[in-house]
Scaffold this active site. Structure first.
Site, PDB file in Angstrom:
ATOM      1  N   TYR A  20      -1.259  -0.657  10.794  1.00 50.44           N
ATOM      2  CA  TYR A  20      -1.447  -1.005   9.381  1.00 50.44           C
ATOM      3  C   TYR A  20      -0.197  -0.638   8.584  1.00 50.44           C
ATOM      4  O   TYR A  20       0.306  -1.442   7.788  1.00 50.44           O
ATOM      5  CB  TYR A  20      -2.678  -0.273   8.835  1.00 50.44           C
TER       6      TYR A  20
ATOM      7  N   SER B 171       0.845  -1.195   0.000  1.00 47.57           N
ATOM      8  CA  SER B 171       0.000   0.000   0.000  1.00 47.57           C
ATOM      9  C   SER B 171       0.880   1.244   0.000  1.00 47.57           C
ATOM     10  O   SER B 171       2.075   1.168   0.341  1.00 47.57           O
ATOM     11  CB  SER B 171      -0.844  -0.015   1.282  1.00 47.57           C
TER      12      SER B 171
HETATM   13  P1  NDP Z   1     -11.584  -5.983   1.013  1.00 49.56           P
HETATM   14  O1  NDP Z   1     -11.951  -5.805   2.438  1.00 49.56           O
HETATM   15  O2  NDP Z   1     -12.628  -5.815  -0.022  1.00 49.56           O
HETATM   16  O3  NDP Z   1     -10.892  -7.414   0.806  1.00 49.56           O
HETATM   17  C1  NDP Z   1     -10.092  -8.016   1.787  1.00 49.56           C
HETATM   18  C2  NDP Z   1     -10.065  -9.502   1.516  1.00 49.56           C
HETATM   19  O4  NDP Z   1      -9.209 -10.143   2.488  1.00 49.56           O
HETATM   20  C3  NDP Z   1     -11.421 -10.158   1.625  1.00 49.56           C
HETATM   21  O5  NDP Z   1     -11.623 -10.972   0.495  1.00 49.56           O
HETATM   22  C4  NDP Z   1     -11.322 -11.014   2.880  1.00 49.56           C
HETATM   23  O6  NDP Z   1     -12.085 -12.192   2.725  1.00 49.56           O
HETATM   24  C5  NDP Z   1      -9.834 -11.339   2.885  1.00 49.56           C
HETATM   25  N1  NDP Z   1      -9.377 -11.800   4.182  1.00 49.56           N
HETATM   26  C6  NDP Z   1      -9.402 -11.139   5.362  1.00 49.56           C
HETATM   27  N2  NDP Z   1      -8.960 -11.937   6.348  1.00 49.56           N
HETATM   28  C7  NDP Z   1      -8.636 -13.113   5.776  1.00 49.56           C
HETATM   29  C8  NDP Z   1      -8.132 -14.342   6.271  1.00 49.56           C
HETATM   30  N3  NDP Z   1      -7.850 -14.509   7.577  1.00 49.56           N
HETATM   31  N4  NDP Z   1      -7.929 -15.354   5.402  1.00 49.56           N
HETATM   32  C9  NDP Z   1      -8.209 -15.210   4.096  1.00 49.56           C
HETATM   33  N5  NDP Z   1      -8.687 -14.070   3.556  1.00 49.56           N
HETATM   34  C10 NDP Z   1      -8.896 -13.046   4.407  1.00 49.56           C
HETATM   35  O7  NDP Z   1     -10.386  -4.958   0.773  1.00 49.56           O
HETATM   36  P2  NDP Z   1      -9.448  -4.630  -0.496  1.00 49.56           P
HETATM   37  O8  NDP Z   1      -9.861  -5.386  -1.670  1.00 49.56           O
HETATM   38  O9  NDP Z   1      -9.359  -3.161  -0.571  1.00 49.56           O
HETATM   39  O10 NDP Z   1      -8.045  -5.145   0.053  1.00 49.56           O
HETATM   40  C11 NDP Z   1      -7.208  -6.055  -0.620  1.00 49.56           C
HETATM   41  C12 NDP Z   1      -5.757  -5.736  -0.280  1.00 49.56           C
HETATM   42  O11 NDP Z   1      -5.403  -4.477  -0.837  1.00 49.56           O
HETATM   43  C13 NDP Z   1      -5.467  -5.649   1.214  1.00 49.56           C
HETATM   44  O12 NDP Z   1      -4.235  -6.268   1.489  1.00 49.56           O
HETATM   45  C14 NDP Z   1      -5.367  -4.153   1.461  1.00 49.56           C
HETATM   46  O13 NDP Z   1      -4.573  -3.859   2.569  1.00 49.56           O
HETATM   47  C15 NDP Z   1      -4.749  -3.701   0.147  1.00 49.56           C
HETATM   48  N6  NDP Z   1      -4.939  -2.279  -0.150  1.00 49.56           N
HETATM   49  C16 NDP Z   1      -6.194  -1.749  -0.218  1.00 49.56           C
HETATM   50  C17 NDP Z   1      -6.363  -0.395  -0.459  1.00 49.56           C
HETATM   51  C18 NDP Z   1      -7.716   0.247  -0.478  1.00 49.56           C
HETATM   52  O14 NDP Z   1      -7.790   1.502  -0.425  1.00 49.56           O
HETATM   53  N7  NDP Z   1      -8.822  -0.520  -0.563  1.00 49.56           N
HETATM   54  C19 NDP Z   1      -5.210   0.490  -0.692  1.00 49.56           C
HETATM   55  C20 NDP Z   1      -3.943  -0.173  -0.623  1.00 49.56           C
HETATM   56  C21 NDP Z   1      -3.823  -1.500  -0.376  1.00 49.56           C
HETATM   57  P3  NDP Z   1     -12.871 -12.992   3.887  1.00 49.56           P
HETATM   58  O15 NDP Z   1     -13.395 -11.973   4.849  1.00 49.56           O
HETATM   59  O16 NDP Z   1     -13.932 -13.706   3.126  1.00 49.56           O
HETATM   60  O17 NDP Z   1     -11.854 -13.911   4.467  1.00 49.56           O
END
Ligand code: NDP
Length: 248
Positions: free
Chosen positions: A154, A141
């Site tokens: 974070y 990020s």
């Molecule tokens: P979302 O919250 O939409 O997606 C997060 C995903 O992580 C979900 O599919 C969730 O699935 C999964 N997840 C969480 N915990 C677990 C676990 N224990 N095991 C397996 N899967 C898990 O957020 P984003 O799509 O935005 O985030 C995706 C990545 O991008 C993250 O790493 C985030 O830090 C990064 N990011 C996001 C930004 C933003 O502004 N959105 C900016 C920069 C980076 P489930 O709950 O079904 O397990």
């Protein structure tokens, strides 16, 4: 590089960037393993991809559990024959100030954002080394490059995986012909902000969403595709991708 038919595991595929990336890669002809905890979401996405003519399998996985990551990789290989690409995307961002002492949230971020990346990488890497080819993406990020108030833990987790990704590249790219890419987005529209339990930060993020146009998950999927399609001789080691209107 030709990517049709290649096998990819996407963690955090049940929403946001992970789901958009899974759809995009499946549309490009890749065979996609969908990993996350919410199995119903994964099954629905897999059905969508298959109905659109693609190939996908739902792999209910908790990335904080090394055995769960190994089982997902093993099942993907049983189903599709091998693993070529890993996208370490699962992550959490519950903002709060340090003095609020939300230690359970800190621990969950460490477990998912750092240990999850290590666990999934450890599960997939031996199969890539065996074939002397592969590509490991990690979703860091802007918060891995600079720090912000409210994001102390974070930022620490994202800085950790940015460092891990770069050292991983130095070690495994020349030795095993495995490429490594760290993606560092700014604000992306997703479900990430829904986990914020601190009322002030939740409001701040809601206000931010109203004040500028966020990136979409599809934009990050395109970025991943760019790195993936680069010639074998070229490793896109880092990509810093920002909303045009994000001036910080
Ligand atoms: P979302 O919250 O939409 O997606 C997060 C995903 O992580 C979900 O599919 C969730 O699935 C999964 N997840 C969480 N915990 C677990 C676990 N224990 N095991 C397996 N899967 C898990 O957020 P984003 O799509 O935005 O985030 C995706 C990545 O991008 C993250 O790493 C985030 O830090 C990064 N990011 C996001 C930004 C933003 O502004 N959105 C900016 C920069 C980076 P489930 O709950 O079904 O397990």
């Amino acid at each position: 590089m030709a990517i049709t038919g290649k096998v990819v595991l996407v963690t955090g595929a049940s929403s946001g960037i992970g789901a958009a990336t899974a759809r995009k890669l499946a549309a490009e002809g890749l065979k996609v393993g969908l990993a996350a905890r919410r199995g119903d979401r994964l099954e629905a996405l897999a059905s969508d991809i298959i109905n659109a003519g693609g190939e996908a399998i739902a792999l209910q996985t908790d990335v904080t559990d090394p055995a769960s990551c190994k089982a997902a990789v093993q099942r993907l290989i049983t189903e599709f024959g091998r693993i070529y690409i890993l996208i370490n995307n699962a992550g959490l961002m519950p903002l709060s100030d340090v003095d609020a002492l939300k230690v359970d949230e800190w621990q969950r971020m460490v477990d998912v954002n750092i240990s999850g990346v290590l666990n999934a990488t450890a599960a997939a890497l031996p199969f890539m080394i065996e074939r002397k080819s592969g590509h490991i993406f990690t979703l860091s990020s802007i918060a891995g490059r600079k720090v912000f108030k409210g994001l102390a833990v974070y930022c620490a987790t994202k800085a950790a995986i940015t460092a891990f990704s770069d050292a991983l590249r130095m070690e495994i790219s020349p030795k095993h012909s495995i490429r490594v890419t760290c993606i560092q987005p700014g604000a992306v529209k997703s479900e990430l902000y829904e986990q914020i339990t601190d009322a002030n930060y939740r409001k701040q993020m809601n206000d931010l969403e109203k004040s500028m146009t966020f990136l979409q998950g599809e934009d990050i999927a395109e970025t991943i595709l760019f790195a993936l399609k680069a010639p074998d001789r070229m490793d896109v080691a880092e990509l810093f991708v920002m909303p045009t209107e994000q001036g910080w």
